[in-house]
Design an enzyme around this catalytic site. Structure first.
Site, PDB file in Angstrom:
ATOM      1  N   GLY A   1      56.685  58.178 -62.870  1.00 16.02           N
ATOM      2  CA  GLY A   1      55.880  59.218 -62.249  1.00 16.02           C
ATOM      3  C   GLY A   1      54.282  58.764 -62.491  1.00 16.02           C
ATOM      4  O   GLY A   1      53.402  58.973 -61.543  1.00 16.02           O
TER       5      GLY A   1
ATOM      6  N   LYS B   1      62.381  60.717 -49.233  1.00 15.02           N
ATOM      7  CA  LYS B   1      61.727  61.723 -48.752  1.00 15.02           C
ATOM      8  C   LYS B   1      60.512  61.126 -48.312  1.00 15.02           C
ATOM      9  O   LYS B   1      59.615  60.874 -49.224  1.00 15.02           O
ATOM     10  CB  LYS B   1      61.634  62.964 -49.459  1.00 15.02           C
ATOM     11  CG  LYS B   1      63.005  63.573 -49.629  1.00 15.02           C
ATOM     12  CD  LYS B   1      62.941  64.926 -50.320  1.00 15.02           C
ATOM     13  CE  LYS B   1      64.139  65.771 -50.277  1.00 15.02           C
ATOM     14  NZ  LYS B   1      64.168  66.899 -51.330  1.00 15.02           N
TER      15      LYS B   1
ATOM     16  N   GLY C   1      60.149  54.765 -59.955  1.00 16.28           N
ATOM     17  CA  GLY C   1      61.615  55.214 -59.744  1.00 16.28           C
ATOM     18  C   GLY C   1      62.565  54.268 -59.516  1.00 16.28           C
ATOM     19  O   GLY C   1      62.773  53.135 -59.939  1.00 16.28           O
TER      20      GLY C   1
ATOM     21  N   ARG D   1      62.649  51.528 -73.570  1.00  9.65           N
ATOM     22  CA  ARG D   1      61.374  51.815 -73.805  1.00  9.65           C
ATOM     23  C   ARG D   1      61.115  51.615 -75.395  1.00  9.65           C
ATOM     24  O   ARG D   1      59.814  51.299 -75.399  1.00  9.65           O
ATOM     25  CB  ARG D   1      61.456  53.237 -73.806  1.00  9.65           C
ATOM     26  CG  ARG D   1      61.639  53.702 -72.473  1.00  9.65           C
ATOM     27  CD  ARG D   1      61.656  55.300 -71.914  1.00  9.65           C
ATOM     28  NE  ARG D   1      61.397  55.673 -70.602  1.00  9.65           N
ATOM     29  CZ  ARG D   1      61.848  56.705 -69.935  1.00  9.65           C
ATOM     30  NH1 ARG D   1      62.563  57.848 -70.937  1.00  9.65           N
ATOM     31  NH2 ARG D   1      61.678  57.059 -68.814  1.00  9.65           N
TER      32      ARG D   1
HETATM   33  P1  AMP Z   1      63.068  58.103 -54.061  1.00 11.99           P
HETATM   34  O1  AMP Z   1      63.602  58.497 -55.498  1.00 11.99           O
HETATM   35  O2  AMP Z   1      62.328  58.842 -53.109  1.00 11.99           O
HETATM   36  O3  AMP Z   1      62.541  56.532 -54.197  1.00 11.99           O
HETATM   37  O4  AMP Z   1      64.598  57.737 -53.295  1.00 11.99           O
HETATM   38  C1  AMP Z   1      65.533  56.876 -53.638  1.00 11.99           C
HETATM   39  C2  AMP Z   1      66.704  57.255 -52.951  1.00 11.99           C
HETATM   40  O5  AMP Z   1      66.568  57.120 -51.561  1.00 11.99           O
HETATM   41  C3  AMP Z   1      68.043  56.431 -53.425  1.00 11.99           C
HETATM   42  O6  AMP Z   1      68.747  57.190 -54.312  1.00 11.99           O
HETATM   43  C4  AMP Z   1      68.539  55.980 -52.311  1.00 11.99           C
HETATM   44  O7  AMP Z   1      70.064  56.234 -52.152  1.00 11.99           O
HETATM   45  C5  AMP Z   1      67.990  56.964 -51.180  1.00 11.99           C
HETATM   46  N1  AMP Z   1      68.116  56.359 -49.689  1.00 11.99           N
HETATM   47  C6  AMP Z   1      67.437  55.368 -49.268  1.00 11.99           C
HETATM   48  N2  AMP Z   1      67.765  55.111 -47.901  1.00 11.99           N
HETATM   49  C7  AMP Z   1      68.443  56.057 -47.514  1.00 11.99           C
HETATM   50  C8  AMP Z   1      69.059  56.723 -46.491  1.00 11.99           C
HETATM   51  N3  AMP Z   1      68.908  55.826 -45.204  1.00 11.99           N
HETATM   52  N4  AMP Z   1      69.815  57.883 -46.330  1.00 11.99           N
HETATM   53  C9  AMP Z   1      69.787  58.569 -47.660  1.00 11.99           C
HETATM   54  N5  AMP Z   1      69.223  58.228 -48.810  1.00 11.99           N
HETATM   55  C10 AMP Z   1      68.616  57.059 -48.604  1.00 11.99           C
END
Ligand code: AMP
Length: 417
Positions: free
Chosen positions: A398, A219, A375, A36
């Site tokens: 974010g 999610k 992210g 950064r």
């Molecule tokens: P996000 O912060 O919502 O972009 O989510 C990223 C996270 O999603 C990472 O830590 C990944 O390990 C997790 N992730 C991706 N695919 C899967 C999956 N099939 N099952 C569980 N976690 C997952």
């Protein structure tokens, strides 16, 4: 009126620059990742080289008041080294009048952590847990009232304002947005901010088609706004990673132990219907690499995505899914990628995300514009060595996500107003 950093005359002027020096520190206050700081250097060096003086302001961590642990004094040495000039330090960002006034061209003053004051964020602090609504309202009004003085003081130090802190552009804080009002003719983006804003425009306003968004991660709930906004912009929407299983379950699939959110099933169905109605090619996974336990060495097996046995968990995209996605990605002219398509932190389940990075790099080489942002996808492309093979990797998780959701970023709007 918005100025441009390249044409603004900094000679003999003092520029107050909001940067994001919220860097990780170890227990001995050594910087463990200075990305950064390095990201803001072109802007800072430009002001100095053009005969201006710098007043640098930032936050560090989430202090709830004055707290030496979060002092920006820990980074003075490194900033000085990076800029190649000594850096003076104002121990109180609200009492730097004399130091600011004495600054000569080429000199640099770093202000102490802005968040030592509640006025920076404009949110009351120290409210009792059982505070009534009336008390909360009064406390908020009080901090908002004193925020005006706080902003005015910061603005009084300088002749012009530069915002180069994209990471906090989605916050309407004193230093990221409100201060711009004091510089109606002398406000501008720094180079980093300019690149980020341009990258957003390239995908959200000026995208060449076919436009493909790849949305992964854990999610649906955290990306609902993103998906909904993209549905009216993209030609192809690839949904992978943990969030994909909610869409499969919503259509009656058996997903075993895979990650999902039952309460998001109605939203998933709505998204599927809307995609159909809008003619968006929504591409879900067709097969998954599943594991029996959530660790790297667990046995792996590929299953049809609609028929995952009860005791298996989908953890990565299987080759059948990747083949479909490869075709879509390679025929795209604009690509936006947010979120891994598997548990990329575990090497045995990182292959899908690695493959996506390869396809995005290949499409970019063939002339597509690709933006990776928000992210974990940034961590993934960086870890896999693909950061310089895509068009742009956003620094603001974010802020980038909110921009993709279609929200106006206060830090951007304040400069453009
Ligand atoms: P996000 O912060 O919502 O972009 O989510 C990223 C996270 O999603 C990472 O830590 C990944 O390990 C997790 N992730 C991706 N695919 C899967 C999956 N099939 N099952 C569980 N976690 C997952």
């Amino acid at each position: 009126m918005q100025q441009h950093i390249d044409s603004y005359d900094f000679a003999g002027k003092k520029a107050i620059v909001r940067v994001d020096f919220n860097v990780p520190l170890d227990e001995n206050f050594n910087i463990t990742d200075d990305t950064r700081i390095r990201a803001a250097l072109p802007t800072l060096k430009k002001v100095l080289a053009s005969g201006g003086a710098l007043i640098i302001m930032s936050h560090l961590g989430r202090p709830k008041g004055v707290n030496p642990k979060f002092s920006l004094k820990h980074i003075i040495g490194h900033v000085s080294e990076c800029l190649g000039v000594p850096v003076q330090f104002a121990e109180d960002c609200q009492a730097a009048d004399e130091q600011a006034a004495a600054l000569k061209p080429g000199e640099v003053l770093l202000l102490e952590n802005l968040r030592f004051y509640a006025e920076e964020e404009g949110k009351p602090r120290g409210l009792a847990e059982d505070a009534t609504d009336e008390e909360k309202k009064a406390a908020k009004a009080a901090v908002k009232a004193s925020q005006k003085e706080f902003v005015k003081k910061l603005a009084s130090y300088a002749d012009c304002y530069i915002n180069d802190a994209f990471g906090t552009a989605h916050r309407a804080h004193a230093s990221t947005a409100l201060i711009a009002d004091y510089f109606p003719q002398d406000k501008m983006f720094g180079y980093l901010m300019e690149k980020e804003v341009k990258a957003i425009d390239n995908v959200l306003r000026n995208a060449e088609h076919p436009f493909t968004a790849i949305i992964g991660g854990s999610k649906v709930s955290s990306k609902l706004g993103v998906i909904k906004n993209l549905l009216s912009k993209v030609d192809n929407l690839i949904i992978g990673g943990g969030m994909g299983y909610t869409f499969i379950k919503a259509q009656g699939g058996k997903i075993g132990l895979s990650l999902h959110e039952d309460e998001l099933i109605p939203d998933a169905l709505e998204i599927l219907a809307e995609a159909k109605e809008k003619g968006v090619n929504l591409s879900l996974s067709v097969a998954t690499v599943a594991g029996q336990e959530f660790n790297n060495d667990t046995p792996r097996q590929v299953f049809d995505i609609f028929n995952i046995p009860d005791d298996w968990e989908g953890m990565d995209a299987a080759p059948e899914s990747l083949e479909n996605w490869k075709k879509i990605i390679l025929s795209s002219k604009t690509i936006l990628w947010n979120g891994p398509v598997g548990v990329f932190e575990l090497p045995n389940f990182a292959k899908g995300t690695e493959a996506i990075a390869t396809y995005v790099a290949e499409a970019t080489e063939a002339g597509a514009y690709s933006l990776v942002g928000g992210g974990d996808s940034v961590a993934a492309v960086t870890k896999m060595g693909f950061a310089d093979k895509v068009s742009y990797v956003s620094t603001g998780g974010g802020a980038m996500l909110e921009a993709i959701e279609g929200k106006t970023l206060p830090g951007v709007a304040a400069i453009e107003a």
